[in-house]
Design a protein around this motif. Structure first.
Motif, PDB file in Angstrom:
ATOM      1  N   TYR A  61       2.214  -9.608   0.975  1.00 19.42           N
ATOM      2  CA  TYR A  61       1.205 -10.074   1.921  1.00 19.42           C
ATOM      3  C   TYR A  61       1.827 -10.268   3.302  1.00 19.42           C
ATOM      4  N   ASN A  62       1.130  -9.810   4.347  1.00 17.65           N
ATOM      5  CA  ASN A  62       1.676  -9.871   5.709  1.00 17.65           C
ATOM      6  C   ASN A  62       1.235 -11.080   6.520  1.00 17.65           C
ATOM      7  N   LEU A 121     -11.069  -6.387   0.212  1.00 12.64           N
ATOM      8  CA  LEU A 121     -10.035  -6.517   1.238  1.00 12.64           C
ATOM      9  C   LEU A 121      -9.251  -5.204   1.321  1.00 12.64           C
ATOM     10  N   LEU A 122      -9.223  -4.604   2.501  1.00  8.47           N
ATOM     11  CA  LEU A 122      -8.495  -3.346   2.644  1.00  8.47           C
ATOM     12  C   LEU A 122      -7.005  -3.581   2.407  1.00  8.47           C
ATOM     13  N   VAL A 123      -6.463  -2.848   1.461  1.00 12.58           N
ATOM     14  CA  VAL A 123      -5.072  -3.037   1.053  1.00 12.58           C
ATOM     15  C   VAL A 123      -4.111  -2.807   2.219  1.00 12.58           C
ATOM     16  N   ASP A 124      -4.308  -1.715   2.946  1.00 11.68           N
ATOM     17  CA  ASP A 124      -3.346  -1.362   3.991  1.00 11.68           C
ATOM     18  C   ASP A 124      -3.298  -2.385   5.103  1.00 11.68           C
ATOM     19  N   ALA A 125      -4.404  -3.109   5.325  1.00 12.35           N
ATOM     20  CA  ALA A 125      -4.445  -4.077   6.412  1.00 12.35           C
ATOM     21  C   ALA A 125      -3.701  -5.366   6.086  1.00 12.35           C
ATOM     22  N   SER A 126      -3.671  -5.764   4.829  1.00 13.10           N
ATOM     23  CA  SER A 126      -3.115  -7.068   4.474  1.00 13.10           C
ATOM     24  C   SER A 126      -1.948  -7.017   3.505  1.00 13.10           C
ATOM     25  N   LEU A 127      -1.798  -5.908   2.798  1.00 12.67           N
ATOM     26  CA  LEU A 127      -0.713  -5.786   1.812  1.00 12.67           C
ATOM     27  C   LEU A 127       0.065  -4.491   2.058  1.00 12.67           C
ATOM     28  N   PRO A 128       0.687  -4.370   3.234  1.00 13.05           N
ATOM     29  CA  PRO A 128       1.435  -3.145   3.522  1.00 13.05           C
ATOM     30  C   PRO A 128       2.566  -2.956   2.512  1.00 13.05           C
ATOM     31  N   GLY A 129       2.737  -1.753   2.080  1.00 14.65           N
ATOM     32  CA  GLY A 129       3.750  -1.457   1.072  1.00 14.65           C
ATOM     33  C   GLY A 129       3.227  -1.532  -0.345  1.00 14.65           C
ATOM     34  N   PHE A 130       2.053  -2.126  -0.539  1.00 11.72           N
ATOM     35  CA  PHE A 130       1.497  -2.268  -1.890  1.00 11.72           C
ATOM     36  C   PHE A 130       1.290  -0.910  -2.553  1.00 11.72           C
ATOM     37  N   ARG A 131       0.847   0.070  -1.754  1.00 11.54           N
ATOM     38  CA  ARG A 131       0.500   1.364  -2.333  1.00 11.54           C
ATOM     39  C   ARG A 131       1.727   2.159  -2.794  1.00 11.54           C
ATOM     40  N   ALA A 132       2.908   1.756  -2.372  1.00 12.65           N
ATOM     41  CA  ALA A 132       4.110   2.476  -2.805  1.00 12.65           C
ATOM     42  C   ALA A 132       4.271   2.421  -4.321  1.00 12.65           C
ATOM     43  N   ASP A 133       3.758   1.355  -4.927  1.00 11.32           N
ATOM     44  CA  ASP A 133       3.929   1.166  -6.368  1.00 11.32           C
ATOM     45  C   ASP A 133       2.597   1.005  -7.088  1.00 11.32           C
ATOM     46  N   ASN A 134       1.490   1.174  -6.329  1.00 12.74           N
ATOM     47  CA  ASN A 134       0.163   0.949  -6.904  1.00 12.74           C
ATOM     48  C   ASN A 134      -0.840   1.835  -6.175  1.00 12.74           C
TER      49      ASN A 134
END
Length: 340
Positions: A61-62, A121-134
């Motif tokens: 979370y950012n 909640l848009l993932v890229d806006a609040s959880l940067p890096g989340f998509r690397a593993d999900n």
């Protein structure tokens, strides 16, 4: 919860890097994609318990404030209309995701907790890096489908439809999906178009305690409904316009979903046309409404090329295929006419 005889069909062996998007859309009906996200980092963390899953989210979370719905224990996990259907039974708050997770964690063992619900909640806006593993590999299909994350406790998203296609991945906790084909709209008793608990009108039927005396046609919907319970790592495909009722079954639940449209971005949502038709057509005399139905069947709901097929191609204009240039012209024309 009402029981349904039919279950959502199950597809085994789906992988994030080999999504059967074309086959899913061609079939036009929901499917449980068993184990699609089983190797995601958040799924693995959640299998270790609620706390590891929360720590996983905190670590990505950012700090950007998030919007969420909050309701007291009397809401019973069901963001909904108020008693008069003129407002909502939850309030919208903003805070850090850390504080939302703290609130959920404080009531994990509470049989009647307050409702916490972070929706879409848009993932890229609040959880940067989340998509690397999900993540699911939509890019390989040339599809733009930025993921959204849904975080809460035992929350029920009342039955509604979405215009885009949807793949929803259950990552923490279990969720029950109950789905109905689009033609069941009249049997599901939609609530007001405004306000709404989540952007779309929802069924006013309480699925846990249906009042069949008040909503008798709901029995007809149940006769054709389908259900599925998703375990962590499972996903479900919900075609465009299918109604779906979603229940979080555990004290902490996280879902990641992907919406995508079959139409290019310059084609807007048909909801604009619905509002315009409510304004301009619905209250006309029945004779006029029947005539306008024929007009719409001819220009809109029949074969796309029918209305212009007898004209030279150069004369078809908006009767021909809508491209980006024509879309801009139509938008400008409508704005001009509506502003008069």
């Amino acid at each position: 919860m009402v029981e349904l005889a039919a279950s959502v069909r199950v597809l085994e062996g789906c992988r994030p890097d080999a999504l059967p998007l074309d086959a899913l859309i061609a079939a036009g009906r929901p499917a449980l994609l068993k184990g699609l996200a089983r190797d995601w980092g958040l799924v693995r963390a959640g299998l270790g318990g609620h706390r590891p899953a929360m720590d996983y989210l905190r670590g990505r979370y950012n700090g950007r404030p998030v919007q969420y719905s909050y309701g007291g224990p009397e809401v019973a996990g069901r963001p909904f209309y108020d008693d008069g259907f003129t407002g909502l039974n939850c309030e919208v708050r903003r805070s850090g995701l850390d504080q939302v997770l703290d609130g959920i964690a404080a009531h994990l063992d509470d049989p009647h907790p307050p409702t916490y619900y972070v929706a879409s909640l848009l993932v890229d806006a609040s959880l940067p890096g989340f998509r690397a593993d999900n993540d699911l590999d939509f890019d390989a299909h040339g599809v733009q489908a930025p993921p959204s994350i849904w975080i809460g406790n035992r929350v029920t998203a009342s039955c509604h439809y979405d215009a885009p296609n949807n793949i929803a991945c259950c990552t923490v906790g279990r969720r029950r999906f109950t789905v109905f084909p689009p033609d069941q709209i009249g049997n599901l008793y939609p609530g007001p178009l405004e306000p709404t608990p989540g952007g779309q009108a929802v069924s006013v039927v309480d699925f846990d305690h249906p009042d069949f005396a008040r909503y008798p046609r709901f029995r007809e919907a149940l006769a054709v409904g389908q259900s599925a319970v998703l375990e962590p790592g499972d996903a479900i495909f919900i075609p465009s316009m299918w109604w779906h009722h979603v229940q979080g079954l555990d004290a902490f639940n996280v879902l990641v979903n992907y919406w995508w449209s079959s139409m290019p971005a310059y084609i807007p949502t048909p909801m604009h046309a619905l509002y315009h038709a409510l304004w301009t057509i619905r209250d006309r005399p029945e004779r006029e409404k029947r005539a306008w139905r024929e007009v719409f069947d001819y220009y809109v709901f029949g074969p796309a090329d029918r209305a212009g097929e007898h004209l030279p191609e150069a004369a078809r204009n908006m009767l021909g295929p809508v491209d980006e240039i024509l879309a801009r012209q139509l938008r400008a024309m409508l704005i001009d006419k509506l502003n008069r």
